[in-house]
Scaffold this motif. Structure first.
Motif, short mmCIF file in Angstrom:
data_model
loop_
_atom_site.label_atom_id
_atom_site.label_comp_id
_atom_site.label_asym_id
_atom_site.label_seq_id
_atom_site.Cartn_x
_atom_site.Cartn_y
_atom_site.Cartn_z
N TYR A 109 -9.38 -3.78 10.02
CA TYR A 109 -10.59 -3.37 9.30
C TYR A 109 -10.51 -1.92 8.85
CZ TYR A 109 -13.16 -7.68 10.19
OH TYR A 109 -13.58 -8.99 10.19
N PHE A 110 -9.97 -1.07 9.71
CA PHE A 110 -9.80 0.32 9.31
C PHE A 110 -8.84 0.42 8.13
CE2 PHE A 110 -11.65 1.75 13.39
CZ PHE A 110 -12.42 2.80 12.92
N GLY A 111 -7.74 -0.34 8.19
CA GLY A 111 -6.77 -0.33 7.11
C GLY A 111 -7.36 -0.80 5.79
N ALA A 112 -8.13 -1.89 5.85
CA ALA A 112 -8.76 -2.42 4.64
C ALA A 112 -9.76 -1.42 4.08
CB ALA A 112 -9.46 -3.74 4.96
N PRO A 142 0.81 -1.23 0.00
CA PRO A 142 0.00 0.00 0.00
C PRO A 142 0.84 1.27 0.00
CG PRO A 142 -0.91 -1.60 1.54
CD PRO A 142 0.40 -2.17 1.06
N ALA A 143 1.92 1.30 0.78
CA ALA A 143 2.73 2.52 0.89
C ALA A 143 3.45 2.83 -0.42
CB ALA A 143 3.74 2.37 2.03
N LEU A 147 -7.75 -5.59 19.20
CA LEU A 147 -7.17 -4.31 18.80
C LEU A 147 -6.56 -4.41 17.40
CD1 LEU A 147 -6.67 -1.44 19.75
CD2 LEU A 147 -4.53 -2.22 20.79
N PHE A 148 -5.90 -5.52 17.17
CA PHE A 148 -5.30 -5.75 15.86
C PHE A 148 -6.38 -5.86 14.79
CE2 PHE A 148 -3.34 -8.35 12.53
CZ PHE A 148 -2.16 -7.64 12.33
N GLU A 149 -7.50 -6.51 15.13
CA GLU A 149 -8.60 -6.67 14.17
C GLU A 149 -9.22 -5.33 13.82
OE1 GLU A 149 -9.98 -9.58 12.56
OE2 GLU A 149 -7.91 -10.02 13.06
N VAL A 150 -9.39 -4.47 14.83
CA VAL A 150 -9.95 -3.14 14.57
C VAL A 150 -9.07 -2.37 13.60
CG1 VAL A 150 -10.40 -0.88 15.61
CG2 VAL A 150 -11.18 -2.95 16.75
N LEU A 194 0.13 3.85 9.29
CA LEU A 194 -0.35 3.56 10.64
C LEU A 194 -1.45 2.51 10.63
CD1 LEU A 194 -0.44 7.07 12.37
CD2 LEU A 194 1.26 5.25 12.63
N LEU A 195 -2.18 2.41 9.52
CA LEU A 195 -3.28 1.44 9.41
C LEU A 195 -2.88 0.19 8.65
CD1 LEU A 195 -6.31 3.81 8.65
CD2 LEU A 195 -5.69 2.75 10.82
N ASN A 196 -1.57 0.02 8.42
CA ASN A 196 -1.10 -1.13 7.67
C ASN A 196 -0.68 -2.26 8.62
OD1 ASN A 196 -0.05 -2.92 5.84
ND2 ASN A 196 1.64 -1.61 5.17
N PRO A 197 -1.48 -3.34 8.72
CA PRO A 197 -1.13 -4.44 9.62
C PRO A 197 0.21 -5.09 9.29
CG PRO A 197 -3.40 -4.63 8.87
CD PRO A 197 -2.76 -3.56 8.04
N LYS A 198 0.58 -5.06 8.01
CA LYS A 198 1.85 -5.63 7.60
C LYS A 198 3.01 -4.94 8.31
CE LYS A 198 4.82 -6.10 3.51
NZ LYS A 198 4.95 -5.80 2.07
N ALA A 199 2.91 -3.61 8.47
CA ALA A 199 3.96 -2.86 9.14
C ALA A 199 4.07 -3.27 10.60
CB ALA A 199 3.68 -1.36 9.03
N ILE A 200 2.92 -3.45 11.25
CA ILE A 200 2.92 -3.85 12.66
C ILE A 200 3.60 -5.20 12.82
CG2 ILE A 200 1.49 -4.36 14.67
CD1 ILE A 200 -0.68 -2.64 13.42
N LEU A 201 3.22 -6.16 11.97
CA LEU A 201 3.77 -7.51 12.09
C LEU A 201 5.27 -7.52 11.77
CD1 LEU A 201 0.93 -9.66 10.49
CD2 LEU A 201 1.45 -9.33 12.91
#
Length: 208
Positions: free
Chosen positions: A77-80, A22-23, A71-74, A122-129
């Protein structure tokens, strides 16, 4: 592991950050559509988000978020949802006949480009993981704050080079001329890829 392997960290960050996602997709699209300064503004926002997650992961926040599924799910969903919105915007651009409106944004849009990049990361789960795995699995058990800051600087330098590189490459005059000649095709492709990224994030397949 007794010592930090900075070369391995650099290679891992290079692969993870430079791979299409995405980025990098947003930086490419913005640089093509609005030019280098807007692409760099968005890249700066993405880099800010990257550094925020890097600091958070280094001091435990990202791992805590990954451990709390709700929290991760929220966030997922926002990211998607945001990626789906970007897909809609690209599709709208592809269908728009007014090219000048797309290419001549006001100066105030620089701030919008920065905030857009920040929000994307900030909304990218990939970055968190990625950052959670880097700091929880890729470092020794006991690491000083100085060493953590060195790792953050290494990843930050790699991120800066990649994000700025994308903005520079896709804002080159020859590349932009090609884009202007086939704007609708490019925007349609961006719409498809943003849509695919949204679906992958939503379904948990984060290889985007």
């Amino acid at each position: 592991m007794l010592e930090i392997n900075y070369l391995l960290i650099f290679i891992a960050a290079l692969i993870a950050i430079a791979s299409p996602g995405p980025a990098t997709l947003a930086i490419s699209a913005t640089s093509l559509n609005q030019g280098r300064k807007y692409g760099l503004a968005l890249a700066a926002g993405v880099l800010t988000g990257s550094l925020l997650w890097s600091f958070s992961a280094a001091f435990g926040l990202a791992v805590l978020m990954s451990a709390n599924a709700w929290l991760f799910e929220v966030l997922r969903y926002f990211g998607a949802g945001y990626l789906l919105y970007l897909s809609y915007k690209s599709l709208h651009s592809a269908l728009s006949a007014n090219q000048d409106e797309m290419l001549n944004s006001p100066v105030s849009a620089l701030k919008s480009a920065y905030l857009r990049g920040l929000l994307i990361h900030l909304l990218n789960p990939k970055a968190i993981l990625f950052f959670a795995a880097l700091y929880s699995l890729g470092l020794p058990t006991e690491v000083s704050n100085i060493e953590l800051l060195k790792v953050i600087a290494t990843v930050g330098f790699t991120s800066s080079a990649i994000f700025i590189g994308y903005a520079w490459l896709f804002s080159l005059p020859k590349v932009r001329v090609l884009y202007l000649k086939s704007r609708r095709i490019f925007e349609a492709v961006f719409a498809v890829f943003f849509g695919i990224a949204s679906v992958k994030v939503l379904t948990g397949n984060l290889n985007v």
